[in-house]
Write a protein that holds these residues in place. Sequence first.
Motif, PDB file in Angstrom:
ATOM      1  N   GLN A 208      43.526  42.492  45.572  1.00 50.39           N
ATOM      2  CA  GLN A 208      42.926  41.185  45.304  1.00 50.39           C
ATOM      3  C   GLN A 208      43.759  40.398  44.303  1.00 50.39           C
ATOM      4  N   GLN A 209      43.586  39.091  44.320  1.00 51.16           N
ATOM      5  CA  GLN A 209      44.323  38.193  43.414  1.00 51.16           C
ATOM      6  C   GLN A 209      43.365  37.289  42.632  1.00 51.16           C
ATOM      7  N   TYR A 210      43.845  36.794  41.498  1.00 55.02           N
ATOM      8  CA  TYR A 210      43.131  35.727  40.776  1.00 55.02           C
ATOM      9  C   TYR A 210      44.185  34.750  40.274  1.00 55.02           C
ATOM     10  N   GLN A 211      43.729  33.577  39.832  1.00 57.42           N
ATOM     11  CA  GLN A 211      44.669  32.574  39.341  1.00 57.42           C
ATOM     12  C   GLN A 211      44.749  32.618  37.823  1.00 57.42           C
ATOM     13  N   ASP A 216      36.366  34.475  35.527  1.00 57.53           N
ATOM     14  CA  ASP A 216      35.389  35.321  36.212  1.00 57.53           C
ATOM     15  C   ASP A 216      36.038  35.913  37.460  1.00 57.53           C
ATOM     16  N   THR A 218      34.681  38.462  39.074  1.00 59.77           N
ATOM     17  CA  THR A 218      33.630  39.290  39.677  1.00 59.77           C
ATOM     18  C   THR A 218      33.759  39.407  41.198  1.00 59.77           C
ATOM     19  N   PRO A 219      33.951  38.292  41.939  1.00 61.41           N
ATOM     20  CA  PRO A 219      34.006  38.447  43.409  1.00 61.41           C
ATOM     21  C   PRO A 219      35.156  39.328  43.866  1.00 61.41           C
ATOM     22  N   GLN A 220      36.323  39.178  43.209  1.00 63.18           N
ATOM     23  CA  GLN A 220      37.478  40.001  43.602  1.00 63.18           C
ATOM     24  C   GLN A 220      37.183  41.480  43.335  1.00 63.18           C
ATOM     25  N   LEU A 222      34.310  42.925  43.063  1.00 60.81           N
ATOM     26  CA  LEU A 222      33.237  43.409  43.937  1.00 60.81           C
ATOM     27  C   LEU A 222      33.817  43.892  45.266  1.00 60.81           C
ATOM     28  N   THR A 223      34.785  43.146  45.779  1.00 62.15           N
ATOM     29  CA  THR A 223      35.455  43.551  47.021  1.00 62.15           C
ATOM     30  C   THR A 223      36.169  44.891  46.833  1.00 62.15           C
TER      31      THR A 223
ATOM     32  N   VAL B   7      27.608  37.518  44.078  1.00 59.83           N
ATOM     33  CA  VAL B   7      28.605  36.446  44.129  1.00 59.83           C
ATOM     34  C   VAL B   7      27.932  35.081  43.980  1.00 59.83           C
ATOM     35  N   HIS B  10      26.813  34.409  40.308  1.00 62.02           N
ATOM     36  CA  HIS B  10      27.939  34.009  39.450  1.00 62.02           C
ATOM     37  C   HIS B  10      28.456  32.629  39.853  1.00 62.02           C
ATOM     38  N   TYR B 142      25.938  31.582  31.739  1.00 61.56           N
ATOM     39  CA  TYR B 142      25.751  31.072  33.099  1.00 61.56           C
ATOM     40  C   TYR B 142      24.328  30.544  33.275  1.00 61.56           C
ATOM     41  N   MET B 253      33.443  31.031  44.916  1.00 58.20           N
ATOM     42  CA  MET B 253      33.275  32.459  44.587  1.00 58.20           C
ATOM     43  C   MET B 253      33.178  33.294  45.870  1.00 58.20           C
ATOM     44  N   ALA B 256      36.537  33.768  47.402  1.00 58.39           N
ATOM     45  CA  ALA B 256      37.327  34.806  46.712  1.00 58.39           C
ATOM     46  C   ALA B 256      36.873  36.188  47.146  1.00 58.39           C
ATOM     47  N   TYR B 257      35.576  36.339  47.329  1.00 61.72           N
ATOM     48  CA  TYR B 257      35.013  37.639  47.722  1.00 61.72           C
ATOM     49  C   TYR B 257      35.392  37.994  49.163  1.00 61.72           C
ATOM     50  N   GLY B 261      41.135  36.003  46.279  1.00 60.33           N
ATOM     51  CA  GLY B 261      41.177  35.048  45.178  1.00 60.33           C
ATOM     52  C   GLY B 261      42.132  33.900  45.412  1.00 60.33           C
ATOM     53  N   GLU B 262      43.172  34.132  46.240  1.00 64.91           N
ATOM     54  CA  GLU B 262      44.156  33.069  46.478  1.00 64.91           C
ATOM     55  C   GLU B 262      43.560  31.894  47.243  1.00 64.91           C
TER      56      GLU B 262
END
Lengths: 409, 292
Positions: A208-211, A216, A218-220, A222-223, B7, B10, B142, B253, B256-257, B261-262
């Motif tokens: 997974q990636q983030y910027q 947050d 969390t979604p990445q 969670l996968t 998800v 958040h 949040y 979100m 990304a899930y 994320g990209e």
Amino acid sequence: MPMQLRRRTLGVRTLIGFILCAALGAGAQPALADGPPLKLGEFLDLTGGGASAAEAARLGVDLAVQEINAAGGIAGRKVQVVTADTQTDPTVGVGEMTRLVSQEKVDILFGPVISQVIMAALPVVNAAKVPQMGATGSELIVPKIAPYYFSLLINAQSQASAVIAQAVQVLHAQSGAIISDSGAQSQSFVESMKKEMATRGMKLTGVQQYQYRATDMTPQLLTLKRGNPDTLFLFASSGEDAGNVLKSLDDLGWNVKVTGNYTVATFAGAALKVAGVDAFHAHDVTGINYKAFTYCDAKALPKPFLDFVAKAKAFRPSDAARLSLPFAATFYDGVGLMKQAIEASGGKTDGPVIAAWLEAHAGDYKGIIEDFAASAQSHFLVGPGALASVYPDRVVEGGLQQRYGCGGS
Amino acid sequence: MQDALIVLVHGAGIGAVFALIGMSFNVVFNSSGILNFAQGNMLVLGGLFAFLVLPSSPGIGPWFVFLPASALLMAALLAVQGYLTLLPLRSSVEQHSWLITTLAASVIIGAVLLIFQGTAQQTVRSPFPSFWFLGTRVPAPYALSLLLALVWFGLLRWFHTRALTGLAISAIAQDLDAARAAGIRVHRLQILAFAISGLIVGSAGFVAAPVIAIANDSGVSYVLHGFVAAVIGGLGSDLGALVGGLLVGMISMYAAYTYGGEFQDAVSLALLVAVLMGRPEGLFGRPAARRV
């Protein structure tokens, strides 16, 4: 000859003698003020995502330049620093590189710390044939496309080898998931990790990636959690990002072990501020650092690095207090290595000449880091042999970190 | 299913922050037709204020004291920005120098942050503990951001429909020239609208400080998402900004899930394009007739 005239003649002779002696004496000194200054371009990502690392790099370069100038310069030429800020933006970087080589006509370059920035600027620096040292990890930057560029950073392949070795040999992990930022260096790391894991028979359960500056993840995560990996490989480009990954893990309540890269160790201070020390303990976080910046016994700390820390604190106290001193020391060594290359090449600063010398003799240089090496095939100056796994949160003087397995928890 | 709920929870949290920025956009837009592109950095300044005044382990008392202080401080700053932005304009709807002025304000704030705070991202701890909801530990900021978005939505609705000043601002939104001819002090009310947007974004930055990136270069991302939220919902509609913000937060979100994320930002921008293609005035916007 009258007495008065003889005294005057003696006085004139003495004066001429003094002038001649002074001229001869001056000739024996290094020609510091005679030759044109040697222009050193700081091509650094002083703002944007790469800023915290770039500021540390600048501290190391500036300190080295001050010491070199005080000792007579490089090959007798005083070093003059010209600074450019790439803003961690490849487009801005190309413009700044053009300014440095075309307008400022720099002789040598230091920086950047972000792979995308140097990749965009390579055509400009290649055409100018200026030798350069940065700290980028992308394996796409090879001597074929960057003949005069050397990296003071361990490359993605070396980091991957060290990280996998830690996971397999020490943690006995059989599977792993990877989370990284979306930078070019991180993508090289992911590719190297996939190869290394396949070689060692380790199962990859997800990527997974983030910027940059994401808060947050969390979604990445969670996968990745769905794959139930034994360890989570974290490749961050900033300490804050690493801290936010750990914070997001806590939000999910996922107590997976985290095996981090060089940034997780070197910029642990920023990560600790975000996530807190408990997160490091809960996930048994490890990172990778240069052996030169690690210790096992707190009573036997490495002296070369401690000396550098003392000089950095005296040079710029506020910067030394907030920046990564190991990273600064890496660039400090880089300037020393470049000086040795230029002086051994008869004062020449041509890219091909300096590159050839570094490929053949980088290992001769003994600085804070003693394991420099390069070749015609690889311009990464630090290899996997110079690395060690560390506890990022166990830090003593100047940022020295305890090697994994040393001391109690 | 459980993962999707986590998800979405958040996403709603960060989406509430986007909604607040969207609402602050609307207040200024309705009174002057100006889109204040400095709102992202104003949010960051609200967060920075929290970083500067709150101790590393803050108590609830100081938090409640400094929350209105942050809102008032940002209101004052936005009023000054509004005055300077409106100063050269005879009519804000006919000239577009505000575009440069608001972008310049954003750049200046970023530069000042860089000079005084450096490049590091500042960290603020919330005095309120996280709580478990639908199988995930939800950071209290949040939930507080969502609550704040609902409170500001209610307040703005009351202000625009019940308060005399709010009704006057609504009149400006409908017809600026007619409002001026009717004796409404347009310039003063426009500055007041800037100040109200400061109250919203200052309180949002303070409340969301533990979950936003407080750094010199992070404002752009927030203003972009807030703008997308406002446009998707319909520029000028607070209900639209509220719904749009939550949609942007949850969809980005979820992207990304599901996809990685990209794709997080790309999907929210794709959503903007899709909405504009199908309904150019936004989900809750009203099509405006234009004399040609």
